[in-house]
Scaffold this motif. Structure first.
Motif, short mmCIF file in Angstrom:
data_model
loop_
_atom_site.label_atom_id
_atom_site.label_comp_id
_atom_site.label_asym_id
_atom_site.label_seq_id
_atom_site.Cartn_x
_atom_site.Cartn_y
_atom_site.Cartn_z
N UNK A 22 0.82 -1.21 0.00
CA UNK A 22 0.00 0.00 0.00
C UNK A 22 0.85 1.27 0.00
N UNK A 23 2.17 1.12 -0.10
CA UNK A 23 3.05 2.29 -0.12
C UNK A 23 3.16 2.87 -1.53
N UNK A 24 3.21 2.00 -2.54
CA UNK A 24 3.22 2.49 -3.91
C UNK A 24 1.82 2.99 -4.26
N UNK A 25 1.68 3.68 -5.39
CA UNK A 25 0.38 4.20 -5.79
C UNK A 25 -0.62 3.06 -5.95
N UNK A 26 -1.80 3.22 -5.36
CA UNK A 26 -2.81 2.16 -5.42
C UNK A 26 -4.20 2.73 -5.18
#
Length: 387
Positions: free
Chosen positions: A347-351
């Motif tokens: 959930x740290x990368x764009x999502x």
């Protein structure tokens, strides 16, 4: 861009037609301009298209049900960086399959959704247009409330979806580090009060990783490659500069970042060694560069916590996947008595899940939906949580 805009509108029209097919025609749907009836644990679908990942997420309150990400990174790798038009076209192609997959993963149907949330900015204009058009089409076709939200605040909102079920403690200082953004925030309230303390004045940290990786002959994206190579190097081998850390800079840019000078310093060092015919260690260069970036990020983040009297630091953004970022963050926070929170790496990368989570928080707080008059805003300020 006019051709791309036409394709975006055509794609949105197709998505609207499909949405009408799955939306029941014999039920009374609530007005898209009213708060959903379910404000306790709303079922929210989130759409994220700010850069090169097409993200569709579904949450029920603060519980994650689906998180589908379709990345066009491989298409950009041949160019050594994200190409905005390529990203936008990839979003058009990925939107429908990602939406279908997310609904299947969550085990829900489109008509069961209580509200839709979408990233309206900041990000790449063309890429944002695709997500905004798709979200509006779905909202109109299904008569669901629509929440246009801020991408950066969405990264903070991802923390409510932690596996351990612990609630986010506010206020918190948030350090968001990605390929397009490096920002330091003071978050007093997730849905109403976010203050920008500082940001990069040139390259974002992720951009610096990409550029240094390129000059070291490493493939794109640079972050994971630098991290991999740096594991075998000495972070103290070369003392690269820490941008905006001198006393004169701290007066005006205490919480701001600069990585352009660091990138140039690495390039000059490599050039000198190559001109001298020195057989230098790429691993040492990578480790020393990574250390410089991580050092200045955490120095300023911890300083913000101390200055503001906030004993909490939250990390977000794709660069948080960097092993040294997480390691040094824990060390610095432990030493300063600061609680460190890092959302699950997925959930740290764009999502889309983080966008759905922020949308759910807005619903639960009783915030009114956005009107359909909002547009994609590539420079949306972080203080504007909802458009």
């Amino acid at each position: 861009m006019s051709q791309l805009a036409g394709e975006t509108q055509a794609g949105a029209a197709r998505q609207a037609a499909r949405a009408r097919q799955v939306a029941p025609s014999n039920r009374e749907a609530p007005s898209s301009r009213s708060v959903p009836e379910n404000t306790t644990a709303p079922l929210v679908l989130g759409i994220e298209t700010s850069c090169d990942e097409t993200g569709i997420g579904i949450v029920r309150g603060s519980r994650l049900l689906a998180n589908v990400i379709s990345s066009s990174m491989d298409e950009h790798a041949r160019y050594g960086g994200v190409v905005p038009e390529v990203a936008a076209r990839a979003h058009l192609e990925a939107m429908q399959p990602a939406l279908v997959q997310a609904l299947a993963d969550a085990g829900v149907e489109l008509h069961e959704i209580d509200a839709i949330a979408v990233t309206s900015g900041p990000g790449l204009a063309g890429a944002l247009m695709v997500g905004v058009a798709a979200a509006k089409a779905l909202a109109v076709a299904t008569d669901k409330p629509l929440y246009a939200v801020n991408h950066l605040v969405g990264h903070v909102g991802a923390d409510v979806l932690r596996d351990d079920g612990t609630e986010i403690d506010l206020p918190t200082i948030a350090l968001l580090v990605s390929g397009g953004h490096t920002s330091l925030l003071h978050v007093r309230d997730l849905v109403s009060d976010v203050e920008l303390l500082g940001e990069t004045i040139d390259d974002a940290a992720g951009e610096a990783f990409d550029k240094v990786a390129r000059l070291l002959g490493l493939p794109y994206p640079g972050g994971p490659q630098i991290d991999r190579v740096a594991a075998g190097g000495d972070p103290r081998a070369i003392r690269f500069p820490r941008g905006l850390s001198k006393a004169k800079d701290m007066e005006r840019h205490r919480y701001d970042f600069s990585f352009s000078g660091l990138k140039t310093a690495v390039a000059r060092w490599v050039e000198r060694e190559q001109d001298a015919g020195t057989d230098f260690s790429i691993a040492d260069v990578a480790a020393s560069f990574r250390e410089a970036v991580v050092d200045i990020l955490l120095t300023k983040a911890v300083a913000a916590c101390v200055d503001r009297g906030v004993p909490r630091l939250l990390l977000g953004g794709g660069v948080v996947a960097n092993a040294r970022v997480r390691e040094l963050a824990q060390e610095r926070c432990d030493a300063a008595g600061i609680q460190l929170r890092i959302p699950p790496l997925s959930l740290c990368t764009d999502n889309g899940a983080m966008i759905a989570a922020l949308g759910a928080q807005l619903v639960m707080a009783g915030k009114q939906p956005s009107t359909l008059s909002f547009s994609a805003d590539s420079t949306l300020p972080v203080t504007q949580i909802q458009a």
